[in-house]
Design a protein around this motif. Structure first.
Motif, PDB file in Angstrom:
ATOM      1  N   ALA A  41       0.835  -1.203   0.000  1.00  0.00           N
ATOM      2  CA  ALA A  41       0.000   0.000   0.000  1.00  0.00           C
ATOM      3  C   ALA A  41       0.866   1.247   0.000  1.00  0.00           C
ATOM      4  O   ALA A  41       0.590   2.215  -0.725  1.00  0.00           O
ATOM      5  N   ALA A  42       1.934   1.244   0.806  1.00  0.00           N
ATOM      6  CA  ALA A  42       2.847   2.390   0.835  1.00  0.00           C
ATOM      7  C   ALA A  42       3.505   2.590  -0.530  1.00  0.00           C
ATOM      8  O   ALA A  42       3.655   3.727  -0.998  1.00  0.00           O
ATOM      9  N   ALA A  43       3.901   1.493  -1.174  1.00  0.00           N
ATOM     10  CA  ALA A  43       4.526   1.590  -2.495  1.00  0.00           C
ATOM     11  C   ALA A  43       3.586   2.223  -3.516  1.00  0.00           C
ATOM     12  O   ALA A  43       3.985   3.111  -4.288  1.00  0.00           O
ATOM     13  N   ILE A  44       2.318   1.780  -3.526  1.00  0.00           N
ATOM     14  CA  ILE A  44       1.353   2.297  -4.495  1.00  0.00           C
ATOM     15  C   ILE A  44       1.031   3.758  -4.199  1.00  0.00           C
ATOM     16  O   ILE A  44       0.930   4.590  -5.115  1.00  0.00           O
ATOM     17  N   ILE A  45       0.861   4.099  -2.924  1.00  0.00           N
ATOM     18  CA  ILE A  45       0.643   5.504  -2.551  1.00  0.00           C
ATOM     19  C   ILE A  45       1.807   6.358  -3.024  1.00  0.00           C
ATOM     20  O   ILE A  45       1.616   7.457  -3.571  1.00  0.00           O
ATOM     21  N   PHE A  46       3.016   5.874  -2.817  1.00  0.00           N
ATOM     22  CA  PHE A  46       4.215   6.636  -3.187  1.00  0.00           C
ATOM     23  C   PHE A  46       4.274   6.852  -4.697  1.00  0.00           C
ATOM     24  O   PHE A  46       4.625   7.936  -5.160  1.00  0.00           O
ATOM     25  N   ILE A  47       3.909   5.830  -5.460  1.00  0.00           N
ATOM     26  CA  ILE A  47       3.881   5.959  -6.919  1.00  0.00           C
ATOM     27  C   ILE A  47       2.864   7.021  -7.334  1.00  0.00           C
ATOM     28  O   ILE A  47       3.167   7.945  -8.100  1.00  0.00           O
ATOM     29  N   HIS A  48       1.645   6.899  -6.819  1.00  0.00           N
ATOM     30  CA  HIS A  48       0.571   7.799  -7.241  1.00  0.00           C
ATOM     31  C   HIS A  48       0.813   9.239  -6.803  1.00  0.00           C
ATOM     32  O   HIS A  48       0.598  10.163  -7.592  1.00  0.00           O
ATOM     33  N   LEU A  49       1.264   9.437  -5.584  1.00  0.00           N
ATOM     34  CA  LEU A  49       1.437  10.806  -5.089  1.00  0.00           C
ATOM     35  C   LEU A  49       2.660  11.489  -5.677  1.00  0.00           C
ATOM     36  O   LEU A  49       2.767  12.712  -5.629  1.00  0.00           O
ATOM     37  N   ASN A  50       3.571  10.729  -6.237  1.00  0.00           N
ATOM     38  CA  ASN A  50       4.712  11.325  -6.930  1.00  0.00           C
ATOM     39  C   ASN A  50       4.472  11.451  -8.429  1.00  0.00           C
ATOM     40  O   ASN A  50       5.254  12.093  -9.124  1.00  0.00           O
ATOM     41  N   SER A  51       3.385  10.836  -8.909  1.00  0.00           N
ATOM     42  CA  SER A  51       3.111  10.852 -10.350  1.00  0.00           C
ATOM     43  C   SER A  51       2.041  11.852 -10.727  1.00  0.00           C
ATOM     44  O   SER A  51       1.961  12.286 -11.858  1.00  0.00           O
ATOM     45  N   ASN A  52       1.175  12.190  -9.763  1.00  0.00           N
ATOM     46  CA  ASN A  52       0.020  13.029 -10.067  1.00  0.00           C
ATOM     47  C   ASN A  52       0.076  14.350  -9.314  1.00  0.00           C
ATOM     48  O   ASN A  52       0.640  14.443  -8.237  1.00  0.00           O
ATOM     49  N   SER A  53      -0.535  15.350  -9.889  1.00  0.00           N
ATOM     50  CA  SER A  53      -0.702  16.625  -9.191  1.00  0.00           C
ATOM     51  C   SER A  53      -2.041  16.578  -8.488  1.00  0.00           C
ATOM     52  O   SER A  53      -3.094  16.599  -9.114  1.00  0.00           O
ATOM     53  N   MET A  54      -2.002  16.488  -7.149  1.00  0.00           N
ATOM     54  CA  MET A  54      -3.218  16.341  -6.369  1.00  0.00           C
ATOM     55  C   MET A  54      -3.320  17.482  -5.357  1.00  0.00           C
ATOM     56  O   MET A  54      -2.319  17.991  -4.891  1.00  0.00           O
ATOM     57  N   THR A  55      -4.527  17.848  -5.029  1.00  0.00           N
ATOM     58  CA  THR A  55      -4.709  18.963  -4.106  1.00  0.00           C
ATOM     59  C   THR A  55      -5.405  18.571  -2.819  1.00  0.00           C
ATOM     60  O   THR A  55      -5.419  19.331  -1.866  1.00  0.00           O
ATOM     61  N   SER A  56      -6.014  17.378  -2.794  1.00  0.00           N
ATOM     62  CA  SER A  56      -6.731  16.983  -1.584  1.00  0.00           C
ATOM     63  C   SER A  56      -5.762  16.691  -0.458  1.00  0.00           C
ATOM     64  O   SER A  56      -4.662  16.206  -0.688  1.00  0.00           O
ATOM     65  N   GLU A  57      -6.165  16.996   0.765  1.00  0.00           N
ATOM     66  CA  GLU A  57      -5.303  16.817   1.919  1.00  0.00           C
ATOM     67  C   GLU A  57      -5.982  15.909   2.931  1.00  0.00           C
ATOM     68  O   GLU A  57      -7.170  16.073   3.216  1.00  0.00           O
ATOM     69  N   PRO A  58      -5.251  14.925   3.508  1.00  0.00           N
ATOM     70  CA  PRO A  58      -5.839  14.127   4.577  1.00  0.00           C
ATOM     71  C   PRO A  58      -6.278  15.025   5.717  1.00  0.00           C
ATOM     72  O   PRO A  58      -5.617  16.002   6.043  1.00  0.00           O
ATOM     73  N   LYS A  59      -7.390  14.695   6.320  1.00  0.00           N
ATOM     74  CA  LYS A  59      -7.925  15.522   7.397  1.00  0.00           C
ATOM     75  C   LYS A  59      -7.445  14.968   8.733  1.00  0.00           C
ATOM     76  O   LYS A  59      -7.781  13.871   9.116  1.00  0.00           O
TER      77      LYS A  59
END
Length: 270
Positions: free
Chosen positions: A243-261
């Motif tokens: 899960a950490a690996a996939i999160i790391f791939i996606h968050l480094n590949s995409n421009s995202m603006t949502s923030e964990p609350k």
């Protein structure tokens, strides 16, 4: 919410600072922003890498996810389950001076030992299960990248052509340096390039990818029984890592603006 709850074995490709257990010394984790970079502060102290570099990332959602890792620590800090922090440390410190090409090449080498390409030649029931569960992913892989690959039922490596390796190399090289570390961590976790790519493209869920990577073990458990504390912990360990690996791939590949609350995690302008 990004968090992990289990102590995980970390492959050698990930930096973990060797040290005794440390008591939590901070009240809150804060995300600091400056231009297009984001840092983590523990109270008023900026987080640094094992080599002493300022810990900074380019993805704002990733910075918040890392802050959650630090917020999730209880009375003591367990660095071994902070996979996003460890991945960032590896990217920033780059202890082996690896280039993106070096890491991609090491991933490509896994193709010839990919878990789901080695299928049983002595247990027909297990083989039938592998055909049912693994072959659709192998077919997806071939269709997705327009290539051919041959599985094996012997100790000999499956046939992976130079052309196939080059197609996957070009695909991986389209990602940035940070995301490639996520792929490497995922492949180290599942022992499968195919499963990691499928999970990264949301073809299968993380839980399913881990189940498929452990298919032979799950088959044996179904016949001989399960040691709850051992088998379950191993499964959840792998799920947390992938899960950490996939999160790391996606968050480094995409421009995202949502923030964990998280009430105690806030963004502060530097």
């Amino acid at each position: 919410m990004f968090s992990t709850k289990f102590r995980i074995f970390i492959p050698s490709s990930i930096i973990v600072r060797t040290m005794a257990t440390v008591k939590r010394f901070y009240r809150e984790a804060t995300v600091l922003s400056s231009g297009n970079k984001f840092e983590i502060a523990l109270d008023h102290r900026k987080l640094k890498t094992p080599k002493g570099k300022v810990f900074e990332v380019s993805s704002e959602p990733l910075a918040f996810a890392i802050a959650v890792e630090w917020e999730s620590q209880k009375e003591t800090i367990n660095r071994s389950n902070m996979h996003l922090t460890s991945l960032c440390n590896t990217v920033l410190d780059n202890p082996h001076n690896n280039t993106k090409e070096d890491i991609v090449s090491s991933i490509i080498q896994f193709l010839e030992t990919d878990t789901i390409l080695f299928q049983s030649n002595d247990e027909e029931e297990l083989y039938n299960l592998q055909v049912e569960k693994w072959d659709p992913l192998i077919q997806w892989f071939c269709d997705r990248f327009q290539l051919g690959i041959t599985k094996t039922r012997s100790i000999e490596a499956p046939l992976v052509t130079t052309e196939t390796k080059e197609i996957i190399r070009k695909h991986l090289m389209s990602y940035n340096f940070e995301a490639i570390h996520g792929f490497k961590f995922g492949v180290d976790t599942t022992k499968s390039v195919i499963l990691t790519l499928a999970a990264s493209e949301r073809v299968i869920k993380v839980e399913d990818a881990v189940y498929l990577s452990r298919l032979e073990e799950e088959y044996q458990i179904s016949h001989w029984g399960r040691v709850e504390w051992s088998h379950e912990l191993s499964k959840y360990d792998l799920q947390a890592r992938l899960a950490a690996a996939i999160i790391f791939i996606h968050l480094n590949s995409n421009s995202m603006t949502s923030e964990p609350k998280l009430d105690r995690i806030r963004k502060t302008e530097m």
